[in-house]
Design a protein around this motif. Structure first.
Motif, PDB file in Angstrom:
ATOM      1  N   ILE A  79      42.367 -29.965-146.885  1.00  0.00           N
ATOM      2  CA  ILE A  79      42.367 -29.132-145.683  1.00  0.00           C
ATOM      3  C   ILE A  79      41.650 -29.878-144.566  1.00  0.00           C
ATOM      4  CG2 ILE A  79      41.691 -26.920-144.689  1.00  0.00           C
ATOM      5  CD1 ILE A  79      41.592 -25.782-147.531  1.00  0.00           C
ATOM      6  N   VAL A  80      42.280 -29.906-143.385  1.00  0.00           N
ATOM      7  CA  VAL A  80      41.678 -30.502-142.193  1.00  0.00           C
ATOM      8  C   VAL A  80      41.498 -29.378-141.174  1.00  0.00           C
ATOM      9  CG1 VAL A  80      41.834 -32.288-140.433  1.00  0.00           C
ATOM     10  CG2 VAL A  80      42.886 -32.661-142.687  1.00  0.00           C
ATOM     11  N   GLU A  81      40.247 -28.977-140.949  1.00  0.00           N
ATOM     12  CA  GLU A  81      39.938 -27.810-140.111  1.00  0.00           C
ATOM     13  C   GLU A  81      38.508 -27.941-139.598  1.00  0.00           C
ATOM     14  OE1 GLU A  81      39.581 -24.807-137.998  1.00  0.00           O
ATOM     15  OE2 GLU A  81      41.503 -24.687-139.070  1.00  0.00           O
ATOM     16  N   ASP A  82      38.312 -27.774-138.265  1.00  0.00           N
ATOM     17  CA  ASP A  82      36.970 -27.973-137.713  1.00  0.00           C
ATOM     18  C   ASP A  82      36.107 -26.718-137.743  1.00  0.00           C
ATOM     19  OD1 ASP A  82      38.636 -26.790-135.705  1.00  0.00           O
ATOM     20  OD2 ASP A  82      37.137 -27.318-134.204  1.00  0.00           O
ATOM     21  N   ASP A  83      36.702 -25.556-137.955  1.00  0.00           N
ATOM     22  CA  ASP A  83      35.940 -24.305-138.000  1.00  0.00           C
ATOM     23  C   ASP A  83      35.501 -24.043-139.446  1.00  0.00           C
ATOM     24  OD1 ASP A  83      35.196 -21.550-138.238  1.00  0.00           O
ATOM     25  OD2 ASP A  83      36.290 -21.103-136.402  1.00  0.00           O
ATOM     26  N   PRO A  84      34.186 -24.075-139.743  1.00  0.00           N
ATOM     27  CA  PRO A  84      33.724 -23.897-141.127  1.00  0.00           C
ATOM     28  C   PRO A  84      34.163 -22.575-141.759  1.00  0.00           C
ATOM     29  CG  PRO A  84      31.951 -24.722-139.744  1.00  0.00           C
ATOM     30  CD  PRO A  84      33.073 -24.354-138.818  1.00  0.00           C
ATOM     31  N   MET A  85      34.195 -21.504-140.972  1.00  0.00           N
ATOM     32  CA  MET A  85      34.591 -20.210-141.526  1.00  0.00           C
ATOM     33  C   MET A  85      36.072 -20.210-141.902  1.00  0.00           C
ATOM     34  SD  MET A  85      34.231 -16.395-139.893  1.00  0.00           S
ATOM     35  CE  MET A  85      32.450 -16.586-139.801  1.00  0.00           C
ATOM     36  N   VAL A  86      36.907 -20.752-141.017  1.00  0.00           N
ATOM     37  CA  VAL A  86      38.343 -20.840-141.307  1.00  0.00           C
ATOM     38  C   VAL A  86      38.574 -21.776-142.492  1.00  0.00           C
ATOM     39  CG1 VAL A  86      40.597 -21.516-140.397  1.00  0.00           C
ATOM     40  CG2 VAL A  86      38.964 -20.316-138.921  1.00  0.00           C
ATOM     41  N   MET A  87      37.813 -22.842-142.555  1.00  0.00           N
ATOM     42  CA  MET A  87      37.918 -23.774-143.675  1.00  0.00           C
ATOM     43  C   MET A  87      37.701 -23.051-145.001  1.00  0.00           C
ATOM     44  SD  MET A  87      38.230 -26.893-144.946  1.00  0.00           S
ATOM     45  CE  MET A  87      37.818 -28.209-143.768  1.00  0.00           C
ATOM     46  N   GLU A  88      36.664 -22.240-145.078  1.00  0.00           N
ATOM     47  CA  GLU A  88      36.360 -21.549-146.325  1.00  0.00           C
ATOM     48  C   GLU A  88      37.418 -20.517-146.677  1.00  0.00           C
ATOM     49  OE1 GLU A  88      34.109 -22.619-148.455  1.00  0.00           O
ATOM     50  OE2 GLU A  88      33.894 -24.168-146.931  1.00  0.00           O
ATOM     51  N   ILE A  89      37.969 -19.850-145.667  1.00  0.00           N
ATOM     52  CA  ILE A  89      39.042 -18.885-145.911  1.00  0.00           C
ATOM     53  C   ILE A  89      40.259 -19.600-146.483  1.00  0.00           C
ATOM     54  CG2 ILE A  89      40.694 -17.323-144.816  1.00  0.00           C
ATOM     55  CD1 ILE A  89      38.445 -16.564-142.857  1.00  0.00           C
ATOM     56  N   LYS A 148      43.397 -19.211-154.942  1.00  0.00           N
ATOM     57  CA  LYS A 148      44.071 -18.041-155.501  1.00  0.00           C
ATOM     58  C   LYS A 148      45.454 -18.362-156.063  1.00  0.00           C
ATOM     59  CE  LYS A 148      41.956 -14.471-152.563  1.00  0.00           C
ATOM     60  NZ  LYS A 148      42.233 -13.401-151.557  1.00  0.00           N
ATOM     61  N   LEU A 149      45.986 -19.518-155.706  1.00  0.00           N
ATOM     62  CA  LEU A 149      47.371 -19.821-156.053  1.00  0.00           C
ATOM     63  C   LEU A 149      47.450 -20.739-157.263  1.00  0.00           C
ATOM     64  CD1 LEU A 149      48.780 -20.392-152.460  1.00  0.00           C
ATOM     65  CD2 LEU A 149      48.985 -18.335-153.886  1.00  0.00           C
ATOM     66  N   PRO A 150      48.135 -20.330-158.317  1.00  0.00           N
ATOM     67  CA  PRO A 150      48.289 -21.195-159.489  1.00  0.00           C
ATOM     68  C   PRO A 150      49.101 -22.435-159.149  1.00  0.00           C
ATOM     69  CG  PRO A 150      49.713 -19.264-159.660  1.00  0.00           C
ATOM     70  CD  PRO A 150      48.834 -19.037-158.482  1.00  0.00           C
ATOM     71  N   GLY A 151      48.748 -23.542-159.763  1.00  0.00           N
ATOM     72  CA  GLY A 151      49.486 -24.777-159.551  1.00  0.00           C
ATOM     73  C   GLY A 151      48.930 -25.642-158.436  1.00  0.00           C
ATOM     74  N   PHE A 152      47.818 -25.199-157.806  1.00  0.00           N
ATOM     75  CA  PHE A 152      47.209 -25.978-156.729  1.00  0.00           C
ATOM     76  C   PHE A 152      45.725 -26.185-157.024  1.00  0.00           C
ATOM     77  CE2 PHE A 152      50.856 -23.928-154.809  1.00  0.00           C
ATOM     78  CZ  PHE A 152      51.388 -24.909-153.989  1.00  0.00           C
ATOM     79  N   GLU A 153      45.192 -27.288-156.517  1.00  0.00           N
ATOM     80  CA  GLU A 153      43.753 -27.509-156.578  1.00  0.00           C
ATOM     81  C   GLU A 153      43.289 -28.138-155.271  1.00  0.00           C
ATOM     82  OE1 GLU A 153      42.905 -30.082-159.856  1.00  0.00           O
ATOM     83  OE2 GLU A 153      43.365 -31.910-158.732  1.00  0.00           O
ATOM     84  N   LEU A 154      42.092 -27.780-154.848  1.00  0.00           N
ATOM     85  CA  LEU A 154      41.538 -28.308-153.609  1.00  0.00           C
ATOM     86  C   LEU A 154      40.975 -29.698-153.870  1.00  0.00           C
ATOM     87  CD1 LEU A 154      40.930 -27.727-150.639  1.00  0.00           C
ATOM     88  CD2 LEU A 154      38.723 -26.790-151.357  1.00  0.00           C
ATOM     89  N   ALA A 155      41.540 -30.694-153.184  1.00  0.00           N
ATOM     90  CA  ALA A 155      41.110 -32.078-153.394  1.00  0.00           C
ATOM     91  C   ALA A 155      40.016 -32.493-152.427  1.00  0.00           C
ATOM     92  CB  ALA A 155      42.305 -33.025-153.247  1.00  0.00           C
ATOM     93  N   GLY A 156      39.981 -31.888-151.226  1.00  0.00           N
ATOM     94  CA  GLY A 156      38.973 -32.300-150.266  1.00  0.00           C
ATOM     95  C   GLY A 156      39.050 -31.516-148.980  1.00  0.00           C
ATOM     96  N   LYS A 157      37.988 -31.639-148.170  1.00  0.00           N
ATOM     97  CA  LYS A 157      37.897 -30.972-146.873  1.00  0.00           C
ATOM     98  C   LYS A 157      37.489 -31.996-145.823  1.00  0.00           C
ATOM     99  CE  LYS A 157      35.974 -26.770-149.047  1.00  0.00           C
ATOM    100  NZ  LYS A 157      34.787 -25.872-149.050  1.00  0.00           N
ATOM    101  N   ALA A 158      38.109 -31.908-144.643  1.00  0.00           N
ATOM    102  CA  ALA A 158      37.739 -32.775-143.527  1.00  0.00           C
ATOM    103  C   ALA A 158      37.635 -31.914-142.275  1.00  0.00           C
ATOM    104  CB  ALA A 158      38.774 -33.874-143.329  1.00  0.00           C
ATOM    105  N   TYR A 159      36.615 -32.204-141.463  1.00  0.00           N
ATOM    106  CA  TYR A 159      36.343 -31.383-140.284  1.00  0.00           C
ATOM    107  C   TYR A 159      36.725 -32.074-138.977  1.00  0.00           C
ATOM    108  CZ  TYR A 159      33.850 -28.352-143.509  1.00  0.00           C
ATOM    109  OH  TYR A 159      33.537 -27.513-144.570  1.00  0.00           O
ATOM    110  N   ASN A 160      37.244 -33.297-139.056  1.00  0.00           N
ATOM    111  CA  ASN A 160      37.727 -33.992-137.868  1.00  0.00           C
ATOM    112  C   ASN A 160      38.751 -35.042-138.298  1.00  0.00           C
ATOM    113  OD1 ASN A 160      36.276 -36.597-138.418  1.00  0.00           O
ATOM    114  ND2 ASN A 160      34.467 -35.308-138.097  1.00  0.00           N
TER     115      ASN A 160
END
Length: 227
Positions: free
Chosen positions: A8-18, A25-37
Motif C-alpha cells: 500500500i502506498v498512502e501518505d495518510d496514516p489513518m487511511v493506510m491502516e484502514i 479481511k480478504l482470504p488469499g492476500f497478505e500485506l507485504a509492505g507500506k510506503a508513505y511517499n
C-alpha cells in the motif's frame, strides 16, 4: 496458490491502516509492505517485489501517475490499483493508459474494495494456470459481459451443468483455508447437495480442484475438496 502480496502506498496514516485492515479481511492476500511517499515506495517495490500495489494519487513528493510510469519504465512485474480522491478525467485517462487494473475513488466502502481485489485474484489465478486462455477467460478478465444468447462456453460443459453455478462453487472453495466436504460446500453456497456433488466431481476430473480422502475413527472415508 500462494497468497497475493500487496503493498500500500498512502501518505495518510489513518487511511493506510484502514486499507491495511481491508486487505487483512480478504482470504488469499497478505500485506507485504507500506510506503508513505513515492521515494519509499520505489525502494520497497525493488526490495519486496509485491504482486499488487494499492496506490494513492496525491503523495508528498510525487503523484500516483508519475510513480506508476516509473514502475512501468523499470518493468517491475506487478499490477496497480489506484485508490484516490482524484477525479480529473484527463489524469484518469492517462492513468489507465499507463496500465492499472482498477481505479477506486475515495471515499469508498469495503464492498467496492473487496470486489476489486476478488476480481484481481481471479485474474491473477488465470494468468498463473499455465494453460492457453479461452475467449471466456479474456472476457472475464476485461469485464466484458456476454450476451445471454452466447452459450458457447457452457456448451463445453456436461449436460445439466452451467458456468454460473460452477464459478459460484469455485469462488467459494477459493476462499476456504481447509478442504471441505460436498455437504459443507452445499451449506456454504446454498446449493443442493446433489448439485454440488456433481460439480465437484466434474471440477476434480478437470484438475481445477483437488480431492483429499480423510479417514475418521469410525465410518467410511470422506472426500474433501480444496481449491
Amino acid at each position: 496458490m500462494q497468497p497475493i502480496r500487496v503493498m500500500i502506498v498512502e501518505d495518510d496514516p489513518m487511511v493506510m491502516e484502514i486499507n491495511a485492515e481491508f486487505v487483512s479481511k480478504l482470504p488469499g492476500f497478505e500485506l507485504a509492505g507500506k510506503a508513505y511517499n513515492g521515494k519509499e515506495a520505489m525502494l520497497l517495490i525493488k526490495e519486496l517485489h509485491p504482486d499488487l500495489v494499492l496506490l494513492d494519487y496525491f503523495l508528498p513528493d510525487t503523484n500516483g501517475l508519475s510513480l506508476l510510469q516509473d514502475i512501468r519504465t523499470k518493468n517491475y512485474p506487478m499490477d496497480v490499483i489506484l485508490l484516490t480522491a482524484n477525479r480529473d478525467p484527463e489524469h484518469i485517462q492517462d492513468i489507465f493508459r499507463a496500465g492499472v487494473v482498477d481505479y477506486i475513488v475515495k471515499p469508498f466502502r469495503f464492498d467496492r474494495f473487496q470486489t476489486a481485489l476478488e476480481q484481481y485474484r481471479h485474474t491473477f489465478k488465470k494468468f498463473n494456470e499455465n494453460r492457453p486462455l479461452e475467449q471466456a477467460d479474456l472476457d472475464a478478465i476485461s469485464g466484458i459481459q456476454r450476451h445471454p444468447s452466447e452459450a458457447l462456453f457452457e456448451e463445453l460443459l456436461p449436460k445439466g451443468l452451467n458456468d454460473r453455478t460452477m464459478q459460484q462453487i469455485l469462488q467459494f472453495l477459493e476462499g476456504q483455508a481447509v478442504p471441505l466436504s460436498s455437504e459443507e460446500v452445499a451449506v456454504g453456497t446454498g446449493l443442493a447437495r446433489v448439485t454440488v456433488r456433481r460439480y465437484l466431481e466434474y471440477l476434480e476430473k478437470k484438475g481445477d480442484i483437488a480431492i483429499e480422502v480423510q479417514y475418521g475413527s469410525v465410518g467410511r472415508p470422506m472426500n474433501k475438496y480444496r481449491f
